[in-house]
Design a protein around this motif. Structure first.
Motif, PDB file in Angstrom:
ATOM      1  N   GLY A 108     -42.941  57.815  -6.096  1.00  0.00           N
ATOM      2  CA  GLY A 108     -42.581  56.806  -7.078  1.00  0.00           C
ATOM      3  C   GLY A 108     -43.617  55.688  -8.032  1.00  0.00           C
ATOM      4  N   GLY A 109     -43.529  55.441  -9.149  1.00  0.00           N
ATOM      5  CA  GLY A 109     -44.281  54.562  -9.632  1.00  0.00           C
ATOM      6  C   GLY A 109     -44.325  53.084  -9.293  1.00  0.00           C
ATOM      7  N   GLY A 110     -45.649  52.353  -9.378  1.00  0.00           N
ATOM      8  CA  GLY A 110     -45.454  51.376  -8.761  1.00  0.00           C
ATOM      9  C   GLY A 110     -44.663  49.666 -10.343  1.00  0.00           C
ATOM     10  N   GLY A 111     -44.730  48.425  -9.521  1.00  0.00           N
ATOM     11  CA  GLY A 111     -44.721  48.186 -10.945  1.00  0.00           C
ATOM     12  C   GLY A 111     -45.479  47.462 -10.912  1.00  0.00           C
ATOM     13  N   SER A 112     -44.997  46.214 -11.711  1.00  0.00           N
ATOM     14  CA  SER A 112     -46.125  45.882 -13.400  1.00  0.00           C
ATOM     15  C   SER A 112     -45.954  44.188 -12.500  1.00  0.00           C
ATOM     16  N   GLY A 113     -47.480  43.424 -12.504  1.00  0.00           N
ATOM     17  CA  GLY A 113     -47.667  41.625 -12.147  1.00  0.00           C
ATOM     18  C   GLY A 113     -46.987  41.483 -10.688  1.00  0.00           C
ATOM     19  N   GLN A 114     -48.260  41.897 -10.583  1.00  0.00           N
ATOM     20  CA  GLN A 114     -47.823  40.818  -8.795  1.00  0.00           C
ATOM     21  C   GLN A 114     -47.059  41.838  -8.146  1.00  0.00           C
ATOM     22  N   ALA A 115     -46.922  43.095  -8.038  1.00  0.00           N
ATOM     23  CA  ALA A 115     -45.608  44.405  -7.997  1.00  0.00           C
ATOM     24  C   ALA A 115     -45.734  44.735  -7.106  1.00  0.00           C
TER      25      ALA A 115
ATOM     26  N   GLY B 132     -47.962  59.059   1.415  1.00  0.00           N
ATOM     27  CA  GLY B 132     -48.113  57.525   1.898  1.00  0.00           C
ATOM     28  C   GLY B 132     -47.125  56.578   0.554  1.00  0.00           C
ATOM     29  N   GLY B 133     -46.945  55.641   1.271  1.00  0.00           N
ATOM     30  CA  GLY B 133     -46.640  54.238   0.251  1.00  0.00           C
ATOM     31  C   GLY B 133     -47.778  54.033  -0.717  1.00  0.00           C
ATOM     32  N   GLY B 134     -48.353  53.249  -1.733  1.00  0.00           N
ATOM     33  CA  GLY B 134     -48.877  52.764  -2.849  1.00  0.00           C
ATOM     34  C   GLY B 134     -48.045  51.571  -2.333  1.00  0.00           C
ATOM     35  N   GLY B 135     -50.218  51.083  -2.144  1.00  0.00           N
ATOM     36  CA  GLY B 135     -49.792  49.712  -2.223  1.00  0.00           C
ATOM     37  C   GLY B 135     -49.254  48.759  -3.071  1.00  0.00           C
ATOM     38  N   GLY B 136     -48.825  47.280  -2.715  1.00  0.00           N
ATOM     39  CA  GLY B 136     -48.451  46.262  -3.592  1.00  0.00           C
ATOM     40  C   GLY B 136     -49.594  45.498  -4.240  1.00  0.00           C
ATOM     41  N   GLY B 137     -49.269  44.824  -5.571  1.00  0.00           N
ATOM     42  CA  GLY B 137     -50.370  44.435  -6.030  1.00  0.00           C
ATOM     43  C   GLY B 137     -50.400  42.681  -5.721  1.00  0.00           C
ATOM     44  N   ASP B 138     -51.341  42.415  -5.955  1.00  0.00           N
ATOM     45  CA  ASP B 138     -51.558  40.458  -5.555  1.00  0.00           C
ATOM     46  C   ASP B 138     -51.918  39.676  -6.704  1.00  0.00           C
TER      47      ASP B 138
ATOM     48  N   GLY C  21     -47.564  55.231  -6.150  1.00  0.00           N
ATOM     49  CA  GLY C  21     -48.358  54.602  -7.156  1.00  0.00           C
ATOM     50  C   GLY C  21     -48.821  53.473  -7.103  1.00  0.00           C
ATOM     51  N   GLY C  22     -50.090  52.312  -7.141  1.00  0.00           N
ATOM     52  CA  GLY C  22     -50.270  51.183  -6.201  1.00  0.00           C
ATOM     53  C   GLY C  22     -49.177  50.170  -7.283  1.00  0.00           C
ATOM     54  N   GLY C  23     -49.214  49.467  -7.082  1.00  0.00           N
ATOM     55  CA  GLY C  23     -48.210  47.615  -7.307  1.00  0.00           C
ATOM     56  C   GLY C  23     -48.842  47.398  -8.718  1.00  0.00           C
ATOM     57  N   GLY C  24     -49.087  46.717  -9.135  1.00  0.00           N
ATOM     58  CA  GLY C  24     -49.853  46.111 -10.422  1.00  0.00           C
ATOM     59  C   GLY C  24     -50.263  43.980  -9.820  1.00  0.00           C
ATOM     60  N   GLY C  25     -51.827  44.090 -10.270  1.00  0.00           N
ATOM     61  CA  GLY C  25     -51.519  42.603 -10.332  1.00  0.00           C
ATOM     62  C   GLY C  25     -51.643  41.238 -10.665  1.00  0.00           C
ATOM     63  N   SER C  26     -51.935  40.685 -10.989  1.00  0.00           N
ATOM     64  CA  SER C  26     -51.940  39.905 -12.187  1.00  0.00           C
ATOM     65  C   SER C  26     -52.694  39.911 -13.628  1.00  0.00           C
ATOM     66  N   HIS C  27     -52.049  39.068 -14.749  1.00  0.00           N
ATOM     67  CA  HIS C  27     -52.788  39.535 -15.264  1.00  0.00           C
ATOM     68  C   HIS C  27     -54.095  39.121 -15.745  1.00  0.00           C
ATOM     69  N   PRO C  28     -55.336  40.241 -16.129  1.00  0.00           N
ATOM     70  CA  PRO C  28     -54.952  41.252 -17.253  1.00  0.00           C
ATOM     71  C   PRO C  28     -54.861  42.449 -17.012  1.00  0.00           C
ATOM     72  N   HIS C  29     -55.041  42.307 -14.720  1.00  0.00           N
ATOM     73  CA  HIS C  29     -54.964  43.625 -15.323  1.00  0.00           C
ATOM     74  C   HIS C  29     -53.530  44.158 -14.056  1.00  0.00           C
ATOM     75  N   ASN C  30     -52.510  44.085 -14.310  1.00  0.00           N
ATOM     76  CA  ASN C  30     -51.212  43.908 -13.694  1.00  0.00           C
ATOM     77  C   ASN C  30     -50.511  45.312 -14.201  1.00  0.00           C
ATOM     78  N   GLU C  31     -51.282  46.375 -14.805  1.00  0.00           N
ATOM     79  CA  GLU C  31     -50.528  47.641 -14.960  1.00  0.00           C
ATOM     80  C   GLU C  31     -50.236  48.251 -13.612  1.00  0.00           C
ATOM     81  N   GLY C  32     -49.077  48.154 -13.570  1.00  0.00           N
ATOM     82  CA  GLY C  32     -48.664  49.509 -11.793  1.00  0.00           C
ATOM     83  C   GLY C  32     -49.125  51.039 -12.883  1.00  0.00           C
ATOM     84  N   ARG C  33     -49.427  51.706 -11.282  1.00  0.00           N
ATOM     85  CA  ARG C  33     -49.756  53.074 -11.166  1.00  0.00           C
ATOM     86  C   ARG C  33     -48.766  54.775 -10.854  1.00  0.00           C
ATOM     87  N   ASP C  34     -49.333  55.242 -11.822  1.00  0.00           N
ATOM     88  CA  ASP C  34     -48.032  56.471 -11.425  1.00  0.00           C
ATOM     89  C   ASP C  34     -48.853  57.414  -9.744  1.00  0.00           C
ATOM     90  N   GLY C  35     -46.991  57.528  -9.333  1.00  0.00           N
ATOM     91  CA  GLY C  35     -47.118  58.215  -8.137  1.00  0.00           C
ATOM     92  C   GLY C  35     -47.683  59.897  -8.549  1.00  0.00           C
TER      93      GLY C  35
END
Length: 300
Positions: free
Chosen positions: A31-38, A196-202, A239-253
């Motif tokens: 699955g794709g990761g979410g965006s923004g501390q996701a 393996g699962g994607g890590g969360g964003g910080d 996919g990894g979850g996005g962090g905070s702005h401006p690097h907040n994009e989630g990544r593809d699985g």
């Protein structure tokens, strides 16, 4: 290892096509990761008969369709709602012995608030106190995504990790949650860790990014540090979850995979040529599918 055999025809005195008892490993897209501390994306579902499971019988001369699922899309900075679940993978698609496996769930978004999505493994919850996604089929194909706890004061709420085949995604604890571990399997002749699962964003004040599970999406992005990383193609990583702005994009699985293993009495033909065949040192025949194609068995 099970063996190939021939069934005699009745009445006509003829000989039926040879049949082979085979084992399989089937992995769906992550699955794709979410965006923004996701939350991180959940791993693609994983089912296998190797070693020691119930084998499947295939018939020589029949072309079996192997449908390999792609990974889901991560949430974008400008369009966070674009995150998608990984695609289903189906071994022997359309045949009476079909083995369908569900794609990984999406990571929960913070820029576009939402819980982790359900799937083969569930996606991690976002930093907005959102729940992780559940693994379907009572966890037979994977594990749940991690859940974010109550929000802390200020903007710094990290996301949870997506679930993996080997373990559930972790909830944040002083930093983003790690993706759930994958599971090792040696059907290919070598031990490889899949799903393996994607890590969360910080968010910076809460520490480093969450690490993905083995075979998974790697780190969730830690703004304003590095971006999240994609799930591993061919292993069904979330996919990894996005962090905070401006690097907040989630990544593809990552995309899925199918591996078929038969006794030495068989030979395999696969199409298209992106897929491959090999022979185990012990003589077993192996077919590996990284894209959708067909498998045909014959007597060696």
């Amino acid at each position: 290892m099970s063996f190939g055999y021939r069934i005699l025809g009745f009445g006509s005195g003829g000989v039926a096509p040879a049949e082979f008892s085979i084992e399989y490993l089937v992995i769906a897209g992550g699955g794709g990761g979410g965006s923004g501390q996701a939350g991180g994306g959940g791993a693609g579902g994983m089912l296998t008969t190797f070693p020691g499971g119930t084998a499947v019988t295939i018939v020589a001369g029949t072309a079996y369709t192997m449908t390999v699922g792609d990974g889901g899309t991560g949430g974008g900075r400008q369009d966070p709602g674009t995150r998608t679940q990984g695609d289903e993978t189906v071994a022997f698609d359309g045949a009476g012995i079909a083995v369908p496996v569900t794609g990984g769930g999406t990571g929960g978004g913070n820029a576009d608030p939402g819980a982790g999505g359900p799937g083969g493994s569930g996606g991690g919850g976002s930093g907005k106190a959102k729940a992780g996604g559940t693994a379907i089929a009572s966890g037979a194909q994977g594990n749940d995504g991690g859940t974010q706890g109550p929000p802390t004061p200020g903007p710094g709420n990290a996301g949870a990790g997506g679930g993996g085949k080997g373990a559930a995604g972790a909830s944040p604890n002083g930093g983003a949650g790690a993706g759930g571990a994958g599971a090792a399997n040696s059907i290919s002749g070598s031990s490889v860790t899949y799903a393996g699962g994607g890590g969360g964003g910080d968010y910076p004040p809460e520490g480093g990014a969450g690490s993905g599970g083995a075979g998974g999406g790697g780190n969730g992005g830690a703004g304003p540090g590095p971006n999240a990383t994609v799930g591993t193609d061919g292993l069904g990583g979330g996919g990894g979850g996005g962090g905070s702005h401006p690097h907040n994009e989630g990544r593809d699985g990552g995309s899925g995979r199918i591996i078929i293993r038969a006794p030495s009495a068989a030979s395999f033909t696969v199409a298209p040529p992106d897929n491959s065949t090999s022979t185990h040192p012990g003589g077993d025949k192996i077919a590996t599918f990284t894209v959708t194609g067909t498998l045909t068995a014959a007597e060696a």
